[in-house]
Scaffold this motif. Structure first.
Motif, PDB file in Angstrom:
ATOM      1  N   VAL A 190       0.852  -1.202   0.000  1.00 21.84           N
ATOM      2  CA  VAL A 190       0.000   0.000   0.000  1.00 21.84           C
ATOM      3  C   VAL A 190       0.888   1.252   0.000  1.00 21.84           C
ATOM      4  CG1 VAL A 190      -1.644   1.361   1.355  1.00 21.84           C
ATOM      5  CG2 VAL A 190      -1.961  -1.105   1.129  1.00 21.84           C
ATOM      6  N   ALA A 191       1.927   1.221   0.836  1.00 18.50           N
ATOM      7  CA  ALA A 191       2.864   2.348   0.908  1.00 18.50           C
ATOM      8  C   ALA A 191       3.566   2.553  -0.427  1.00 18.50           C
ATOM      9  CB  ALA A 191       3.882   2.101   2.016  1.00 18.50           C
ATOM     10  N   PHE A 192       3.877   1.448  -1.106  1.00 21.15           N
ATOM     11  CA  PHE A 192       4.509   1.540  -2.430  1.00 21.15           C
ATOM     12  C   PHE A 192       3.574   2.225  -3.426  1.00 21.15           C
ATOM     13  CE2 PHE A 192       4.867  -0.333  -6.707  1.00 21.15           C
ATOM     14  CZ  PHE A 192       6.158   0.065  -7.037  1.00 21.15           C
ATOM     15  N   GLY A 193       2.295   1.819  -3.412  1.00 24.90           N
ATOM     16  CA  GLY A 193       1.317   2.446  -4.300  1.00 24.90           C
ATOM     17  C   GLY A 193       1.146   3.923  -3.998  1.00 24.90           C
ATOM     18  N   ALA A 194       1.108   4.263  -2.705  1.00 25.44           N
ATOM     19  CA  ALA A 194       0.968   5.672  -2.301  1.00 25.44           C
ATOM     20  C   ALA A 194       2.203   6.475  -2.709  1.00 25.44           C
ATOM     21  CB  ALA A 194       0.771   5.756  -0.789  1.00 25.44           C
ATOM     22  N   MET A 195       3.373   5.851  -2.602  1.00 28.46           N
ATOM     23  CA  MET A 195       4.610   6.529  -2.993  1.00 28.46           C
ATOM     24  C   MET A 195       4.617   6.815  -4.491  1.00 28.46           C
ATOM     25  SD  MET A 195       8.371   5.228  -3.541  1.00 28.46           S
ATOM     26  CE  MET A 195       7.702   4.844  -5.129  1.00 28.46           C
ATOM     27  N   ALA A 196       4.096   5.861  -5.287  1.00 28.10           N
ATOM     28  CA  ALA A 196       4.026   6.045  -6.735  1.00 28.10           C
ATOM     29  C   ALA A 196       3.130   7.236  -7.077  1.00 28.10           C
ATOM     30  CB  ALA A 196       3.503   4.769  -7.395  1.00 28.10           C
ATOM     31  N   VAL A 197       1.992   7.329  -6.403  1.00 24.41           N
ATOM     32  CA  VAL A 197       1.063   8.446  -6.631  1.00 24.41           C
ATOM     33  C   VAL A 197       1.710   9.771  -6.229  1.00 24.41           C
ATOM     34  CG1 VAL A 197      -1.125   9.482  -5.902  1.00 24.41           C
ATOM     35  CG2 VAL A 197      -1.002   7.023  -6.347  1.00 24.41           C
ATOM     36  N   ALA A 198       2.396   9.766  -5.070  1.00 21.06           N
ATOM     37  CA  ALA A 198       3.052  10.982  -4.588  1.00 21.06           C
ATOM     38  C   ALA A 198       4.158  11.434  -5.537  1.00 21.06           C
ATOM     39  CB  ALA A 198       3.626  10.744  -3.192  1.00 21.06           C
ATOM     40  N   THR A 199       4.871  10.465  -6.110  1.00 20.37           N
ATOM     41  CA  THR A 199       5.955  10.776  -7.044  1.00 20.37           C
ATOM     42  C   THR A 199       5.418  11.393  -8.318  1.00 20.37           C
ATOM     43  OG1 THR A 199       7.301   8.937  -6.186  1.00 20.37           O
ATOM     44  CG2 THR A 199       7.884   9.804  -8.353  1.00 20.37           C
ATOM     45  N   VAL A 200       4.370  10.765  -8.862  1.00 24.63           N
ATOM     46  CA  VAL A 200       3.763  11.268 -10.100  1.00 24.63           C
ATOM     47  C   VAL A 200       3.124  12.640  -9.882  1.00 24.63           C
ATOM     48  CG1 VAL A 200       1.904  10.865 -11.768  1.00 24.63           C
ATOM     49  CG2 VAL A 200       3.382   8.974 -11.062  1.00 24.63           C
ATOM     50  N   ALA A 201       2.542  12.841  -8.691  1.00 27.95           N
ATOM     51  CA  ALA A 201       1.893  14.124  -8.371  1.00 27.95           C
ATOM     52  C   ALA A 201       2.912  15.228  -8.101  1.00 27.95           C
ATOM     53  CB  ALA A 201       0.974  13.951  -7.170  1.00 27.95           C
ATOM     54  N   GLY A 202       4.180  14.844  -7.958  1.00 29.99           N
ATOM     55  CA  GLY A 202       5.231  15.837  -7.775  1.00 29.99           C
ATOM     56  C   GLY A 202       5.415  16.340  -6.359  1.00 29.99           C
ATOM     57  N   PHE A 203       4.976  15.558  -5.364  1.00 31.73           N
ATOM     58  CA  PHE A 203       5.152  15.963  -3.973  1.00 31.73           C
ATOM     59  C   PHE A 203       6.623  15.864  -3.574  1.00 31.73           C
ATOM     60  CE2 PHE A 203       0.620  15.117  -3.868  1.00 31.73           C
ATOM     61  CZ  PHE A 203       0.148  16.080  -2.986  1.00 31.73           C
ATOM     62  N   ILE A 215      -1.854  -7.003  -3.442  1.00 28.33           N
ATOM     63  CA  ILE A 215      -1.684  -7.210  -4.882  1.00 28.33           C
ATOM     64  C   ILE A 215      -2.170  -5.992  -5.674  1.00 28.33           C
ATOM     65  CG2 ILE A 215      -2.435  -8.606  -6.855  1.00 28.33           C
ATOM     66  CD1 ILE A 215      -2.666 -10.960  -4.831  1.00 28.33           C
ATOM     67  N   ALA A 216      -3.324  -5.460  -5.287  1.00 33.87           N
ATOM     68  CA  ALA A 216      -3.887  -4.309  -6.009  1.00 33.87           C
ATOM     69  C   ALA A 216      -2.968  -3.094  -5.906  1.00 33.87           C
ATOM     70  CB  ALA A 216      -5.268  -3.976  -5.448  1.00 33.87           C
ATOM     71  N   SER A 217      -2.470  -2.813  -4.699  1.00 35.01           N
ATOM     72  CA  SER A 217      -1.602  -1.644  -4.498  1.00 35.01           C
ATOM     73  C   SER A 217      -0.295  -1.777  -5.265  1.00 35.01           C
ATOM     74  CB  SER A 217      -1.304  -1.469  -2.997  1.00 35.01           C
ATOM     75  OG  SER A 217      -2.482  -1.272  -2.271  1.00 35.01           O
ATOM     76  N   LEU A 218       0.289  -2.973  -5.224  1.00 32.51           N
ATOM     77  CA  LEU A 218       1.550  -3.206  -5.924  1.00 32.51           C
ATOM     78  C   LEU A 218       1.372  -3.047  -7.431  1.00 32.51           C
ATOM     79  CD1 LEU A 218       4.506  -4.055  -5.398  1.00 32.51           C
ATOM     80  CD2 LEU A 218       3.788  -6.425  -5.767  1.00 32.51           C
ATOM     81  N   ALA A 219       0.302  -3.624  -7.956  1.00 36.58           N
ATOM     82  CA  ALA A 219       0.049  -3.559  -9.394  1.00 36.58           C
ATOM     83  C   ALA A 219      -0.215  -2.123  -9.858  1.00 36.58           C
ATOM     84  CB  ALA A 219      -1.142  -4.448  -9.748  1.00 36.58           C
ATOM     85  N   PHE A 220      -1.097  -1.407  -9.150  1.00 36.86           N
ATOM     86  CA  PHE A 220      -1.430  -0.044  -9.539  1.00 36.86           C
ATOM     87  C   PHE A 220      -0.231   0.893  -9.368  1.00 36.86           C
ATOM     88  CE2 PHE A 220      -5.926  -1.337  -9.129  1.00 36.86           C
ATOM     89  CZ  PHE A 220      -6.402  -0.799 -10.319  1.00 36.86           C
ATOM     90  N   GLY A 221       0.565   0.674  -8.308  1.00 42.39           N
ATOM     91  CA  GLY A 221       1.753   1.492  -8.100  1.00 42.39           C
ATOM     92  C   GLY A 221       2.740   1.354  -9.252  1.00 42.39           C
ATOM     93  N   TYR A 222       2.995   0.112  -9.650  1.00 43.77           N
ATOM     94  CA  TYR A 222       3.933  -0.148 -10.749  1.00 43.77           C
ATOM     95  C   TYR A 222       3.377   0.387 -12.068  1.00 43.77           C
ATOM     96  CZ  TYR A 222       7.226  -2.659 -13.733  1.00 43.77           C
ATOM     97  OH  TYR A 222       8.198  -2.977 -14.656  1.00 43.77           O
ATOM     98  N   LEU A 223       2.064   0.229 -12.255  1.00 43.65           N
ATOM     99  CA  LEU A 223       1.413   0.714 -13.472  1.00 43.65           C
ATOM    100  C   LEU A 223       1.527   2.230 -13.584  1.00 43.65           C
ATOM    101  CD1 LEU A 223      -0.331  -0.171 -15.915  1.00 43.65           C
ATOM    102  CD2 LEU A 223      -2.344   0.263 -14.492  1.00 43.65           C
ATOM    103  N   ILE A 224       1.259   2.928 -12.491  1.00 43.72           N
ATOM    104  CA  ILE A 224       1.332   4.390 -12.477  1.00 43.72           C
ATOM    105  C   ILE A 224       2.749   4.880 -12.768  1.00 43.72           C
ATOM    106  CG2 ILE A 224       1.190   6.419 -10.961  1.00 43.72           C
ATOM    107  CD1 ILE A 224      -1.189   5.037  -9.585  1.00 43.72           C
ATOM    108  N   MET A 225       3.749   4.208 -12.173  1.00 42.13           N
ATOM    109  CA  MET A 225       5.143   4.616 -12.383  1.00 42.13           C
ATOM    110  C   MET A 225       5.580   4.407 -13.826  1.00 42.13           C
ATOM    111  SD  MET A 225       7.054   3.428  -8.858  1.00 42.13           S
ATOM    112  CE  MET A 225       8.563   4.325  -9.229  1.00 42.13           C
ATOM    113  N   ASN A 226       4.982   3.422 -14.507  1.00 38.78           N
ATOM    114  CA  ASN A 226       5.330   3.182 -15.910  1.00 38.78           C
ATOM    115  C   ASN A 226       4.581   4.111 -16.856  1.00 38.78           C
ATOM    116  OD1 ASN A 226       7.093   0.596 -16.748  1.00 38.78           O
ATOM    117  ND2 ASN A 226       6.185   0.261 -14.725  1.00 38.78           N
ATOM    118  N   ILE A 227       3.325   4.416 -16.526  1.00 43.00           N
ATOM    119  CA  ILE A 227       2.537   5.310 -17.382  1.00 43.00           C
ATOM    120  C   ILE A 227       3.034   6.750 -17.283  1.00 43.00           C
ATOM    121  CG2 ILE A 227       0.246   6.299 -17.767  1.00 43.00           C
ATOM    122  CD1 ILE A 227      -0.945   3.655 -16.838  1.00 43.00           C
TER     123      ILE A 227
END
Length: 282
Positions: free
Chosen positions: A53-66, A104-116
């Protein structure tokens, strides 16, 4: 051996190495305190789920530019921990199934966001560093170390203050409730502490290996003692020593910090299991 000591003496002159040892010790101590409770309550895998979950949140924070990613990571991880621990008996999706689903959901979405929405040209390297820790612990700033120290003091203090009540709900939650213990509030506290530990441990061992930091010291201690207090104390000692040894080995031989700490934990567990069997402590 002399060369190793000389090399260590040289490395200890660098602030980033001292920061890594301080942060590693604090994180290991915090992880071990709640590890015993989580293992006994059959929530050993929650660390793995929340780390994803933290990984997914980190991906969102990175993409959002925090700039300060903790603004996103800590609240999201905290909310997930509360949902898993405090509502476990009120939902149709129970225990390990809920953890696996969120993980599984957080890991998948986090990796997906970082690639997109890649922020660097080396997405695979960024993901690997986040998942396995790599050398991230050796890049800590003074502010991050102070932040880790403050959160660690909060975790340890809360555990000591509420030790008796945590002990009670660990073994019999229903009986504790009938005795007047505010079980829901305590579960909320435990969930909050777990979330803090997960966020702290991400840089030490990475998202995929956090469970090992929580589980192995507790399991090793259980091979050596049966009393809850003794198990908790031994678990804390083992966790701190294995983390320090893992960081030192990593510095000397250039191995990944997180994986090295986990490898040391596994070896210590094996020794503890053998010792317990030989002296009939299990």
């Amino acid at each position: 051996m002399i060369e190793a000591f000389e090399k260590l003496s040289l490395y200890f002159t660098f602030p980033f190495v001292r920061y890594a040892l301080i942060a590693g010790t604090l994180i290991a101590l915090c992880s071990s305190l709640l590890g015993v409770t989580l293992v006994l309550r059959r929530f050993s895998f929650i660390g793995d789920g929340l780390s994803h979950v933290a990984f997914g949140a980190m991906a969102v924070a990175t993409v959002a530019g925090f700039t300060d990613k903790m603004i996103i990571i800590l609240p999201v991880t905290l909310l997930s921990a509360i949902l898993l621990l405090c509502t476990e008996k009120k939902v149709k999706i129970k225990g390990d199934a809920a953890i696996a689903m969120i993980s599984i959901a957080s890991l998948a979405f986090g990796y997906l966001i970082m690639n997109i929405f890649p922020q660097t040209s080396n997405v695979s390297g960024d993901v690997c560093t986040t998942l396995f820790g790599s050398t991230a612990i050796l890049t800590l700033t003074t502010t991050e170390v102070i932040f880790s120290a403050i959160l660690s003091v909060v975790v340890v203090s809360a555990f000591i203050i509420f030790y008796n009540k945590i002990f009670a709900i660990t073994f019999d939650e229903d009986f504790s409730r009938t005795c007047g213990v505010k079980v829901t509030a305590l579960n909320f506290l435990i969930a909050s502490l777990i979330a803090v530990i997960i966020v702290l441990a991400m840089k030490l061992v990475g998202s995929l290996l956090i469970s090992a930091l929580v589980i192995f010291p507790a399991l090793s201690a259980m091979r050596l003692a049966k009393n809850f207090k003794k198990v908790t104390i031994i678990s804390a000692i083992i966790s701190v020593l294995t983390s320090l040894l893992g960081i030192i080995i990593s510095i000397l031989f250039g191995t990944p910090v997180g994986a090295t700490i986990v490898a040391v934990d596994v070896i210590v567990f094996g020794l503890s299991f053998a010792f317990g069997a030989i002296f009939n402590l299990n």
